[in-house]
Design a protein around this motif. Structure first.
Motif, short mmCIF file in Angstrom:
data_model
loop_
_atom_site.label_atom_id
_atom_site.label_comp_id
_atom_site.label_asym_id
_atom_site.label_seq_id
_atom_site.Cartn_x
_atom_site.Cartn_y
_atom_site.Cartn_z
N UNK A 6 0.85 -1.18 0.00
CA UNK A 6 0.00 0.00 0.00
C UNK A 6 0.89 1.24 0.00
N UNK A 7 0.45 2.28 -0.71
CA UNK A 7 1.17 3.54 -0.69
C UNK A 7 2.42 3.54 -1.55
N UNK A 8 3.33 4.47 -1.25
CA UNK A 8 4.53 4.68 -2.05
C UNK A 8 5.73 4.03 -1.39
N UNK A 9 6.46 3.20 -2.14
CA UNK A 9 7.67 2.53 -1.66
C UNK A 9 8.73 2.55 -2.76
N UNK A 10 9.98 2.51 -2.33
CA UNK A 10 11.07 2.26 -3.26
C UNK A 10 11.48 0.80 -3.14
N UNK A 11 11.52 0.09 -4.28
CA UNK A 11 11.86 -1.33 -4.31
C UNK A 11 13.24 -1.48 -4.94
N UNK A 12 14.14 -2.17 -4.24
CA UNK A 12 15.50 -2.39 -4.76
C UNK A 12 15.83 -3.88 -4.68
N UNK A 13 16.56 -4.36 -5.66
CA UNK A 13 17.13 -5.70 -5.57
C UNK A 13 18.41 -5.58 -4.75
N UNK A 14 18.41 -6.16 -3.57
CA UNK A 14 19.58 -6.06 -2.69
C UNK A 14 20.47 -7.29 -2.76
N UNK A 15 19.89 -8.46 -3.08
CA UNK A 15 20.66 -9.70 -3.11
C UNK A 15 20.14 -10.61 -4.20
N UNK A 16 21.05 -11.25 -4.91
CA UNK A 16 20.69 -12.34 -5.82
C UNK A 16 21.73 -13.44 -5.62
N UNK A 17 21.26 -14.58 -5.17
CA UNK A 17 22.15 -15.70 -4.90
C UNK A 17 21.54 -16.96 -5.51
N UNK A 18 21.40 -16.95 -6.83
CA UNK A 18 20.73 -18.06 -7.52
C UNK A 18 21.31 -18.20 -8.93
N UNK A 19 21.33 -19.44 -9.40
CA UNK A 19 21.78 -19.70 -10.77
C UNK A 19 20.68 -19.44 -11.78
N UNK A 329 0.57 -0.77 5.49
CA UNK A 329 0.86 0.66 5.65
C UNK A 329 -0.39 1.48 5.34
N UNK A 330 -0.61 2.54 6.12
CA UNK A 330 -1.68 3.48 5.80
C UNK A 330 -1.24 4.88 6.23
#
Length: 748
Positions: A6-19, A329-330
């Motif tokens: 809900x609402x405004x968020x910033x989304x980031x890829x912080x980790x990738x540990x996969x083939x 979130x509200x």
């Protein structure tokens, strides 16, 4: 399972540990919708009232698949509120670090984030095990049993909720279930732990956390560096100070002014007893939650008990992840905050009461409400709220298991007991004896109402399915054509998202009126295994009244089978179950299955004024009554007596027929009620003489000491031996006779 936001968020890829390749998809947002590569550093700004985020992976030479996803609990650092979404793909490990998304927003005094774990509870629970601010008794509750076991608790309920202890004066139809909990004050300080945000510029905070649509679009299109810069500027502009504090949440008075010191001491003792009870608690994945802001009613602000009748505002929805965790979130508007000023009673702190009171509801198919909490008062900007929901109100999803396609009807397991080892028995005519946990315990019962049919195909090629029915003697099967909908996380709407029926060309495995071979059949979309569809194993909610005439109870066969996209039956997806449907509600034109014909005292019959002059203070009164189910599906019948303002009178049977209940060991599986009695007349009436219990708490006489007259109600109730798989033995008030009893007039 997609994660609701809900609402405004910033989304980031912080980790990738996969083939395997990874990606995430945003849907339902105002800005930021789309699919993004799972590369560390990828950022997107997303805004919208209600939206979802879903992480996927792609096995070699296969389509993209949803990953298992878990919500991490939030924290605050560097002026940002953050939490992670951790995912696990179909690889060999299960460490939930294949792709990790970091979700953040500037901490602001105008934003609220509540989070926690939702669980179901069952067993010997006197009250809700998650609440320490109040004693909360969740429905369904049986107050007569509660009062018998804990009279000191009953005396408190009588002061706070006297209307809930009253018996209706006249027979009434079964009411809609009351989902409002009983809330009892503890007399203890309500100390809640959370984070309180204090912004020096609250209006700027609101602007930063809820940007304009044009600004949001620009942010979504910006590079990761630009998004980071904009977020840093927002944090600086907010100038928010964060303090972790145990703050006084100022709970509702909840009727405490009506209670004495002795009452509060009894409540403390009850609370100590309840803490020692053992509840069986399980995490509740895939639970759809609705959050509401609650403003107290005028009576509640004056110190009255909680009623749930105050003004409410829907805030939004969230779905628990595979561990039962949620985050919501509200952001109240300035108008909302101004309205909160009206929810302040005399002597209360304005600063505390301006914080929102939150109610959490559990929603079922089509967003129908099945449970709601008591309010959580004056929540902090970041606060953990763990939820405990009665199991029979939540009905969380269960894993597929056992030896057949059809798994359950409601909560009743219908696997083949000889092979699966479960304790239930479904006889050849479809009568159920149930002993599995978290389901209604019934003996040789019929089926009534809406029957929730759960099934598992276990085959990815099963993309559609159909359900057919036929009655004994029918040569051909008929297709079920009821509408069916499920809750789809990317688009949670009232009524749910339709999954059918849709006419498709298939080759059914049963013979219909169209014969055999390829034909148009009403089918449903199968979303089995797709966790974005809540309760995706719920194939239909069968309206049992459609498949047998109401006045002709009896067995009905239901058949389910799945089809490929080409319309062929998928092997090992066919199953047939027989259910005895019993929806009869009338007999001989009467409104119910019973009545009281007369009440007599010796040779004296009830006069036109309904008044008896007692021959002796405890003279037996004979009730001529009947309670009958011709098909033999009565569970029990009973006679009860109340006087005055619904005060229960303790009575015994002086002579005649003692009201009875069905015996689980009865052979055959049949109990018609009074018709089974040897003394019943041709109209099934029997005689039962009642008199006051000579050792009862109210004394041995009909009239209480010091009174020479009182009004009495004689009530006939009965319960049917039927279930919908979630509830059982519905009770009806068949008849109620009102009479007056007076003491004998002494003559000179």
């Amino acid at each position: 399972m997609a994660i609701t936001m809900q609402g405004a968020w910033t989304i980031r890829v912080s980790t990738k540990n996969a083939a395997l390749p990874q990606r995430f998809t945003i849907s339902g947002a105002t800005t930021g919708n789309g699919t993004y590569t799972g590369t560390v550093g990828t950022s997107v700004f997303v805004s919208g009232t209600q939206w979802s985020i879903n992480i996927q992976h792609q096995p070699a030479a296969q389509p993209w698949r949803d990953s298992a996803q878990r919500i991490g609990f939030p924290g605050v650092s560097g002026g940002l509120l953050r939490f992670d979404i951790r995912s696990n793909d179909s690889g060999a490990d299960a460490d939930y670090d294949d792709l990790v998304l970091s979700c953040s927003l500037p901490a602001s005094a105008s934003d609220y984030v509540v989070y926690g774990t939702a669980k179901t509870y069952a067993g010997a629970c006197l009250f809700n095990p998650c609440r320490n601010d109040y004693i909360v008794i969740d429905p369904p509750y049986h107050l007569p049993t509660l009062c018998e076991r804990y009279p000191q608790l009953c005396s408190v309920i009588a002061k706070l909720y006297p209307e809930r202890l009253r018996v209706p004066r006249i027979p009434l139809p079964d009411p809609a279930p009351d989902l409002t909990p009983i809330v009892i004050p503890t007399g203890l300080p309500n100390i809640a732990n959370g984070l309180v945000f204090q912004s020096q510029a609250p209006r700027m905070a609101m602007a930063a956390s809820a940007p304009t649509r044009s600004a949001a679009k620009a942010a979504a299109a910006d590079s990761a560096e630009a998004i980071d810069q904009r977020e840093a500027e927002a944090v600086k502009a907010l100038q928010t100070s964060v303090r972790r504090t145990a703050f006084k949440a100022s709970p509702m008075a909840a009727g405490s002014d009506r209670l004495t010191k002795a009452d509060m001491e009894n409540i403390a003792a009850i609370r100590d007893i309840g803490i020692r009870f053992r509840c069986h608690v399980e995490r509740a994945p895939g639970l759809l939650l609705r959050f509401q802001e609650y403003d107290r009613s005028s009576a509640e602000k004056l110190g009255g008990p909680y009623s749930g009748s105050g003004v409410r505002q829907d805030l939004g929805l969230a779905v628990t992840d595979e561990l039962g965790n949620y985050i919501f979130r509200f952001s109240p508007s300035l108008a909302d905050i101004a309205e909160e000023a009206g929810d302040v009673a005399a002597g209360e702190s304005l600063a505390a009461q301006l914080r929102p009171d939150v109610i959490v509801q559990v929603l079922g198919t089509g967003l129908t409400m099945s449970f709601e909490t008591a309010p959580y008062n004056n929540v902090a900007n970041l606060q953990r709220i763990d939820l405990c929901v009665p199991y029979d109100r939540a009905h969380p999803s269960r894993a597929c298991a056992g030896d057949r396609v059809i798994q359950r009807v409601g909560d009743v397991v219908v696997l083949h007991s000889a092979l699966s080892g479960h304790p239930n028995t479904l006889d050849s005519e479809g009568r159920i004896t149930c002993r599995n946990a978290n389901a209604p315990q019934v003996d040789c019962a019929g089926w009534r109402g809406g029957l929730r049919l759960y099934a598992c195909f276990g085959r990815p090629e099963a993309v559609h399915y159909a359900v057919f029915f036929k009655r004994p003697g029918d040569a051909l099967w008929q297709a079920v054509t009821q509408a069916h909908a499920l809750n789809w996380i990317p688009n949670l709407v009232a009524g749910g998202t339709s999954v059918g029926p849709t006419l498709r060309s298939v080759n059914p495995g049963v013979t219909t009126a169209s014969g055999s071979g390829t034909q148009l059949v009403p089918t449903y979309d199968s979303h089995e295994g797709d966790l974005n569809w809540i309760e995706n194993d719920l194939k239909l909610i069968l309206d049992s009244s459609l498949y047998r005439p109401q006045d002709e109870p009896g067995p009905v066969q239901f058949h389910i089978e799945a089809y490929t996209a080409a319309g062929a039956v998928v092997p090992a997806t066919q199953d047939t179950i027989t259910l005895y449907l019993h929806n009869r509600t009338t007999i001989a034109g009467r409104p119910g299955k019973g009545d009281i014909e007369s009440i007599t005292m010796g040779a004296t019959t009830l006069g036109d004024c309904g008044l008896f002059e007692l021959a002796t203070p405890n003279a037996p009164l004979t009730v001529k009554h009947r309670a009958v189910d011709p098909e033999g599906f009565l569970h029990s019948w009973a006679l009860s007596v109340t006087r005055g303002n619904n005060h229960a009178v303790d009575t015994i049977v002086a002579s005649g027929v003692v009201p009875k209940a069905f015996s689980a060991s009865a052979t055959p599986c049949d109990f018609t009620g009074t018709r089974d009695e040897a003394t019943a007349d041709l109209q099934d009436y029997v005689l039962t003489a009642l008199m006051p219990n000579p050792t009862g708490a109210d004394g041995p006489n009909w009239l209480p000491p010091g009174h020479d007259f009182c009004a009495f109600a004689f009530t006939l109730t009965a319960a049917d031996r039927v279930t919908d798989g979630r509830t059982a033995y519905p009770q009806s008030v068949f008849w109620q006779d009102l009479i007056g009893l007076s003491a004998a007039v002494e003559t000179a």
